[in-house]
Structures are given as structure tokens and as C-alpha cells.
Design a protein around this motif. Sequence first.
Motif, short mmCIF file in Angstrom:
data_model
loop_
_atom_site.label_atom_id
_atom_site.label_comp_id
_atom_site.label_asym_id
_atom_site.label_seq_id
_atom_site.Cartn_x
_atom_site.Cartn_y
_atom_site.Cartn_z
N MET A 1 0.75 -1.19 0.00
CA MET A 1 -0.13 0.00 0.01
C MET A 1 0.73 1.17 0.01
O MET A 1 1.92 1.08 0.86
N THR A 2 0.54 2.28 -0.78
CA THR A 2 1.24 3.40 -0.77
C THR A 2 0.89 4.51 0.40
O THR A 2 -0.41 4.45 0.60
N THR A 3 1.59 5.23 0.74
CA THR A 3 1.44 6.17 1.65
C THR A 3 0.67 7.56 0.98
O THR A 3 1.16 7.97 -0.11
N PRO A 4 -0.64 7.81 1.55
CA PRO A 4 -1.29 8.80 0.86
C PRO A 4 -0.33 10.14 0.94
O PRO A 4 -0.09 10.49 2.14
N PRO A 5 -0.26 11.04 0.04
CA PRO A 5 0.52 12.08 0.12
C PRO A 5 -0.20 13.36 0.80
O PRO A 5 -1.42 13.37 0.94
N GLU A 6 0.56 13.99 1.39
CA GLU A 6 -0.15 15.27 2.15
C GLU A 6 -0.31 16.31 1.04
O GLU A 6 0.74 16.77 0.46
N THR A 7 -1.54 16.57 0.49
CA THR A 7 -1.66 17.58 -0.50
C THR A 7 -2.59 18.64 0.06
O THR A 7 -3.62 18.58 0.79
N ILE A 197 16.00 10.57 -6.44
CA ILE A 197 14.90 11.74 -5.82
C ILE A 197 14.06 11.00 -4.62
O ILE A 197 14.10 11.68 -3.68
N LEU A 198 13.86 9.68 -4.73
CA LEU A 198 13.09 9.07 -3.58
C LEU A 198 13.95 8.99 -2.50
O LEU A 198 13.50 8.73 -1.23
N GLU A 199 15.27 9.13 -2.53
CA GLU A 199 16.19 9.01 -1.36
C GLU A 199 16.20 10.32 -0.53
O GLU A 199 16.83 10.32 0.61
N ALA A 200 15.66 11.40 -1.00
CA ALA A 200 15.65 12.67 -0.50
C ALA A 200 14.82 12.56 0.79
O ALA A 200 13.88 11.95 0.83
N ARG A 201 15.20 13.13 1.96
CA ARG A 201 14.60 12.91 3.16
C ARG A 201 13.09 13.69 3.20
O ARG A 201 12.31 13.14 3.77
N ARG A 202 13.11 14.75 2.65
CA ARG A 202 11.80 15.38 2.51
C ARG A 202 11.55 15.66 0.90
O ARG A 202 12.58 16.19 0.16
N ILE A 203 10.32 15.61 0.29
CA ILE A 203 10.04 15.85 -0.80
C ILE A 203 8.80 17.07 -0.94
O ILE A 203 7.78 16.66 -0.27
N ARG A 204 9.08 18.12 -1.58
CA ARG A 204 8.06 19.23 -1.66
C ARG A 204 8.05 19.54 -3.09
O ARG A 204 8.74 19.97 -3.79
N VAL A 205 6.76 19.24 -3.41
CA VAL A 205 6.08 19.47 -4.86
C VAL A 205 5.10 20.66 -5.00
O VAL A 205 4.36 20.84 -4.33
N LEU A 206 5.27 21.55 -5.88
CA LEU A 206 4.47 22.63 -6.43
C LEU A 206 3.82 22.22 -7.61
O LEU A 206 4.53 21.93 -8.75
N ALA A 207 2.53 22.51 -8.09
CA ALA A 207 1.85 22.63 -9.30
C ALA A 207 0.79 23.38 -9.39
O ALA A 207 -0.13 23.59 -8.44
N LEU A 233 6.04 9.23 -6.43
CA LEU A 233 6.30 10.00 -5.30
C LEU A 233 5.56 9.61 -4.19
O LEU A 233 5.77 9.55 -3.04
N ARG A 234 4.21 8.85 -4.51
CA ARG A 234 3.28 8.61 -3.53
C ARG A 234 3.90 7.30 -2.80
O ARG A 234 3.25 7.10 -1.35
N GLY A 235 4.96 6.88 -3.05
CA GLY A 235 5.51 5.97 -1.96
C GLY A 235 6.43 6.43 -0.82
O GLY A 235 7.13 5.83 -0.29
N HIS A 236 6.65 7.57 -1.10
CA HIS A 236 7.60 8.38 -0.11
C HIS A 236 7.06 8.76 1.18
O HIS A 236 6.12 9.45 1.33
N PRO A 237 7.74 8.51 2.24
CA PRO A 237 7.30 8.83 3.69
C PRO A 237 7.40 10.24 4.02
O PRO A 237 6.56 10.47 4.95
N ASP A 238 7.93 11.24 3.68
CA ASP A 238 7.64 12.72 3.79
C ASP A 238 7.52 13.52 2.70
O ASP A 238 8.56 14.26 2.16
N LEU A 239 6.25 13.32 2.07
CA LEU A 239 5.89 14.28 0.91
C LEU A 239 4.80 15.16 1.22
O LEU A 239 4.01 14.84 1.83
N ARG A 240 5.14 16.46 0.59
CA ARG A 240 4.04 17.37 0.75
C ARG A 240 3.96 17.94 -0.76
O ARG A 240 4.77 18.44 -1.35
N ILE A 241 2.62 18.05 -1.01
CA ILE A 241 2.28 18.79 -2.47
C ILE A 241 1.20 19.93 -2.33
O ILE A 241 0.26 19.75 -1.67
#
Length: 260
Positions: A1-7, A197-207, A233-241
Motif C-alpha cells: 500500500m502506498t502512503t497517501p501524500p499530504e496535499t 529523488i526518492l532517497e531525499a529525506r523530504r520531498i516538496r512538490v508545487l503544481a 512519489l506517492r511511496g515516499h514517507p515525507d511528501l507534501r504537495i
Amino acid sequence: MTTPPETIVVGRREEAEADLAREIAALVREKPRVVLGLATGDTTAGLYRELARLRREEDLDFGRVVTFNLDEYLGLAPEHPGAFARWTRERVFEPLGISEGSRHVPSWGAAADSASWTISERCRAYEESLREAGGIDLQILGIGRNGHIAFNEPPTPRESRTREVRLHAWTREDAARVFGSLGEVPTRAITIGIGTILEARRIRVLAFGSRKAGIVARALEGPVGPEVPASFLRGHPDLRIWLDREAARELDSARPAPRS
Ligand code: GLP
């Protein structure tokens, strides 16, 4: 299961830029040698303007910050008007005061004599410098219209690393404005991989904007796989979009519930 991203859906893109700039400022104050992954493109230009404002008005010191660019066209001099090296020099390195030895761009290689290096030597050296710097603490990302992140064009496997790629037709069309004509846009580039990219500790996305609405919905709600590289990206543990309303409008969660 993938972690739901924080959007987060914002009314104005400036709210997203201010939010992310505040997070980056806190990180820089806590860890002055923080390693930032830099995206280029219209989407992120306002964020860098906001960071430059914090430097001027709030004494935020980027003097020890280390940066790694995501990607670069092949075959351009660093000062070519279309080169990401120039884009980041003008909008990030100089306005923020990133010191020269702390700036990394994939096509540069790692040493003064690297002009003679093969492309695969430069790619290996880039991954090596990233490891030596301790990895990316916070990766800033935009999304291409075809679902690319950096220049990982569809299809790209999840495990991909820094390498040479051929650019997708849509990517070249979108860049034609900057280069003056489609024929001037390079056909090849160096990009860090999805795995990198997925090895980054935090991933922050803008669209932002309606042009991104279709791909944002596929990336966040469609199947995860190589056909939409941003979906990984949805598999990343610290993602914010952060999305503005136009970019969010094709998400299922943005649609009115069907009437029974
Ligand atoms: C570019 C870059 C990406 C960027 C994306 C979106 O070609 N390689 O790093 O995030 O495409 O660009 P824009 O923000 O201009 O829409």
C-alpha cells in the motif's frame, strides 16, 4: 500500500510559495549546511523569489547551504539562455548567496578538468557527490505536463539513477518558448533518477495552473508506475504537495459528490 501524500490546495500560488519558503528557512536555521535539491521552471521561480526576500529582510543566511540541480540539457554552454545552470545562477545561486563550491549541476561533472569526462563518468560523479554531501535533505519539485519529474520522461522505472535521457516531444515543445523555436531545444539531457529523488529525506512538490490538472490527477490518483513517473512519489514517507485550485480541479476529491 502506498502512503497517501499530504496535499494542500491553496487559493493563490503565493500562499504555497510562502509556506514552503518558511519550511526551508526553518531548516536552514536549524542546519546551516542543509542539502537542497533544486528544480527549475516557471513553477518554482516564485519560491526562489520568496527565499531571496527572506535573505534580504530576515537575514536568512544561505552561505553554507549545499545545492544539487535536478537536471540539465546536453550540448549547451552553462551561460546559454536556455541552460538550467544559468537559470539557477540568476534565480537561486546569486540571489540567495550560495557559495560557488556548494553548487552542483549534473552536466558539470565534479572536477575542474571534467570537460573531458564522458557523460556516464559525470553521472557517476554526480551520484558520488550527492552521497558525499550526505544526501538531499529537502527536494523541491515541479511536474512536467507528461508526468515527468526532473527529466525522467515516461516510461521511467522507479530504480532509475542519474543518466543521459532523450527528451519527450511535449517537454521540448514546452521549452521552445525559452529557446525561441523547437529546433533550438536540445534533444538530450542529464537527469537524476527517480530512485535518486526518492532517497531525499523530504520531498516538496508545487503544481499550478489548469495545464497541470490532468497530470496531477493521474499522478495522485491513477495507477503508480513508469508511465507517470511522478506517481512514484506517492511511496515516499515525507511528501507534501501544494496545488492551486486550477491544478487540483481534476482530482476526485475536488469533484462534487454524485447526487443519489
Ligand atoms: C522542466 C524541468 C522540471 C520542471 C518541469 C516543469 O522541464 N526539467 O524540473 O519541474 O519541467 O516545468 P514548469 O515549472 O516550467 O512547468
